[in-house]
Scaffold this motif. Structure first.
Motif, PDB file in Angstrom:
ATOM      1  N   GLN A  23       9.998 -24.006 -35.180  1.00  0.00           N
ATOM      2  CA  GLN A  23      10.873 -23.742 -34.045  1.00  0.00           C
ATOM      3  C   GLN A  23      12.286 -23.637 -34.573  1.00  0.00           C
ATOM      4  O   GLN A  23      12.842 -24.601 -35.081  1.00  0.00           O
ATOM      5  N   GLY A  24      12.861 -22.452 -34.475  1.00  0.00           N
ATOM      6  CA  GLY A  24      14.212 -22.219 -34.976  1.00  0.00           C
ATOM      7  C   GLY A  24      14.251 -21.023 -35.897  1.00  0.00           C
ATOM      8  O   GLY A  24      13.304 -20.264 -36.008  1.00  0.00           O
ATOM      9  N   SER A  25      15.357 -20.868 -36.612  1.00  0.00           N
ATOM     10  CA  SER A  25      15.563 -19.716 -37.472  1.00  0.00           C
ATOM     11  C   SER A  25      15.122 -20.018 -38.904  1.00  0.00           C
ATOM     12  O   SER A  25      15.389 -21.089 -39.436  1.00  0.00           O
ATOM     13  N   TYR A  26      14.457 -19.039 -39.507  1.00  0.00           N
ATOM     14  CA  TYR A  26      14.004 -19.182 -40.887  1.00  0.00           C
ATOM     15  C   TYR A  26      13.807 -17.798 -41.499  1.00  0.00           C
ATOM     16  O   TYR A  26      13.733 -16.800 -40.762  1.00  0.00           O
TER      17      TYR A  26
ATOM     18  N   LEU B 181      10.216 -20.912 -47.781  1.00  0.00           N
ATOM     19  CA  LEU B 181      10.809 -20.802 -46.445  1.00  0.00           C
ATOM     20  C   LEU B 181      12.245 -21.289 -46.544  1.00  0.00           C
ATOM     21  O   LEU B 181      12.497 -22.392 -47.037  1.00  0.00           O
ATOM     22  N   THR B 182      13.189 -20.476 -46.118  1.00  0.00           N
ATOM     23  CA  THR B 182      14.588 -20.887 -46.083  1.00  0.00           C
ATOM     24  C   THR B 182      14.935 -21.150 -44.629  1.00  0.00           C
ATOM     25  O   THR B 182      14.801 -20.268 -43.778  1.00  0.00           O
ATOM     26  N   LEU B 183      15.375 -22.360 -44.334  1.00  0.00           N
ATOM     27  CA  LEU B 183      15.571 -22.815 -42.962  1.00  0.00           C
ATOM     28  C   LEU B 183      17.048 -22.897 -42.592  1.00  0.00           C
ATOM     29  O   LEU B 183      17.882 -23.215 -43.436  1.00  0.00           O
TER      30      LEU B 183
ATOM     31  N   GLN C 130      18.331 -24.535 -46.326  1.00  0.00           N
ATOM     32  CA  GLN C 130      17.446 -25.516 -46.954  1.00  0.00           C
ATOM     33  C   GLN C 130      16.090 -24.856 -47.161  1.00  0.00           C
ATOM     34  O   GLN C 130      15.598 -24.138 -46.304  1.00  0.00           O
ATOM     35  N   ALA C 131      15.482 -25.117 -48.323  1.00  0.00           N
ATOM     36  CA  ALA C 131      14.261 -24.400 -48.685  1.00  0.00           C
ATOM     37  C   ALA C 131      13.074 -25.347 -48.768  1.00  0.00           C
ATOM     38  O   ALA C 131      13.196 -26.510 -49.124  1.00  0.00           O
ATOM     39  N   VAL C 132      11.904 -24.781 -48.406  1.00  0.00           N
ATOM     40  CA  VAL C 132      10.623 -25.460 -48.562  1.00  0.00           C
ATOM     41  C   VAL C 132       9.758 -24.529 -49.397  1.00  0.00           C
ATOM     42  O   VAL C 132       9.563 -23.364 -49.051  1.00  0.00           O
TER      43      VAL C 132
END
Length: 160
Positions: free
Chosen positions: A154-157, A92-94, A141-143
């Motif tokens: 909640q937000g863009s990813y 996931l890129t946040l 930022q990545a997970v």
């Protein structure tokens, strides 16, 4: 002189009669089939429901505009949490400010995240704790998910 009084009286009678006839004629046209008077049943059954439909339509339009503006202000992300399933090995890129909660599975961060539940900062890479709320502090930022995981985001990813 008597003739003058008689003429004056006749003129007054004709004037009063004409005025009364004019008022009666004007009053007689009110409430006709082609131009009815407004009744309480008309107001309750027709006018008020039509006005309420127009008000509801304008409110719906305004609510949609405000929701769109709110989403744009939040960076184009959604305004509530969305459940996202991520399979093993995916990332996931946040975007900055995106908040997420790891509900199940295992994942680790590849950049600094703020652990809002624990009140601390995860520096660099580190395993994420289930049911902790995290926030990305910068873009991209990545997970990384090591076993299938479910997130509330909640937000863009982006998922990749």
């Amino acid at each position: 002189m008597k003739r003058n009084k008689w003429t004056s009286r006749l003129a007054c009678v004709l004037l009063v009669t004409g005025t009364i006839a004019g008022v009666a004629l004007a009053a007689g046209t009110q409430g006709s089939q082609s131009d009815p008077l407004v009744t309480l049943s008309y107001l309750n059954d027709t006018a008020v429901p039509e006005i309420m439909k127009q008000v509801d339509k304008k409110l719906d339009t305004r609510e949609a505009e405000l929701t769109k503006k709110l989403q744009e202000a939040a960076g184009g992300g959604q305004t509530s949490f969305a459940a996202v399933d991520v399979s093993e090995g995916k990332t996931l890129t946040l975007s900055a400010g995106t908040q997420f909660l790891l509900r199940s599975g295992t994942a680790s961060s590849t950049a600094a995240l703020v652990d809002l539940t624990g009140g601390e900062t995860l520096a660099g890479t580190g395993a994420l704790t289930v049911n902790h709320l995290y926030m990305a502090t910068a873009d991209a930022q990545a997970v990384t998910v090591s076993s299938s995981a479910t997130f509330l985001i909640q937000g863009s990813y982006t998922q990749g």
